[in-house]
Design a protein around this motif. Structure first.
Motif: not given
Length: 255
Positions: A58-78
């Motif tokens: 697996a590779v995990v991360g956050w797509h730029p199209v959905d950057a507006i939905d990204f939170t600090e919690e998401d960053l910690k989870w990743i």
């Protein structure tokens, strides 16, 4: 043996038959694949797949199209997921100037945060680029992304951009578009990429290669990408498969 470095078996399009899709890939000589999770839902599904199959990573991360939905919690989870032995990279991250869901400045901020995290956890990054090559190269340079390197996924840029990325420790990955009849530029660029910097992928279920263009893509079709590039380079399919598999295992640190 072929290594598909970018699949979305975690997409809804595979919900009904992903087991048969994986079986078909194996029958075509696909020995490994990396499933990419790029938001809450797809990351969870990617992690479930790597638990189920030995040869899927697996590779995990956050797509730029959905950057507006990204939170600090998401960053910690990743960051937590990055410690999993089968998480081999972060992404897909980058910039997408085609869709306008997330403002450019927010995309850039989320991109930078993920590069910094990748350096912290010492994992390579997988780059999504749509109509944003110059800004992506600038940010990769400013953030010192060469420290971890990574993959320019489904590369569609110029040879000049490719060279700048290779200078920063990035591999150049080609998918279905290199097989399209009218794809003059991707063919020219693929021909120029040195063998030790080359990767192949499907990006399935998207961007199916010729003759399946417009249909659902799947990992078995990575063989068509490999055949096309081998032909462009004037080498055997076996040599192309071996080298791109070795490259994939190197960048993802798969023993």
């Amino acid at each position: 043996m072929l290594f598909d470095t970018h699949v979305h078996l975690n997409a809804d399009q595979f919900d009904e038959d992903y087991e048969q899709v994986i079986e078909r890939a194996r029958n075509e000589g696909v020995s490994n694949m990396v499933v990419v999770g790029f938001d809450l839902k797809t990351i969870k599904k990617a992690m479930a797949l790597v638990e189920q199959y030995d040869d899927i990573y697996a590779v995990v991360g956050w797509h730029p199209v959905d950057a507006i939905d990204f939170t600090e919690e998401d960053l910690k989870w990743i960051e937590q997921l990055a410690t999993h032995p089968k998480v081999v990279g972060l992404g897909e991250m980058g910039l997408d100037y085609h869709w306008d869901k997330s403002p450019k400045e927010i995309q850039k901020e989320v991109f930078r945060k993920q590069i910094r995290l990748a350096k912290k956890v010492k994992l390579p990054i997988v780059i999504h680029n749509r109509d944003a090559s110059l800004d992506i190269v600038t940010i990769l340079k400013e953030e010192g992304a060469h420290e971890v390197g990574g993959i320019m996924h489904c590369f569609g840029g110029s040879i000049e951009i490719a060279r700048e990325c290779m200078d920063m420790n990035f591999y150049i990955s080609f998918g279905g578009p290199v097989t399209f009849k009218n794809a003059k530029k991707p063919k020219e660029v693929a021909k120029e990429i040195p063998m030790d910097r080359l990767l192949i992928e499907t990006d399935c279920p998207y961007l199916a290669p010729h003759p399946y263009r417009g249909k659902r893509n799947e990992p078995a079709y990575v063989k068509l990408v490999a055949e096309q590039i081998a032909e462009l380079k004037g080498i055997s399919l076996e040599e192309l498969a071996q080298k791109t598999t070795d490259n994939a295992k190197k960048i993802f640190d798969i023993k």
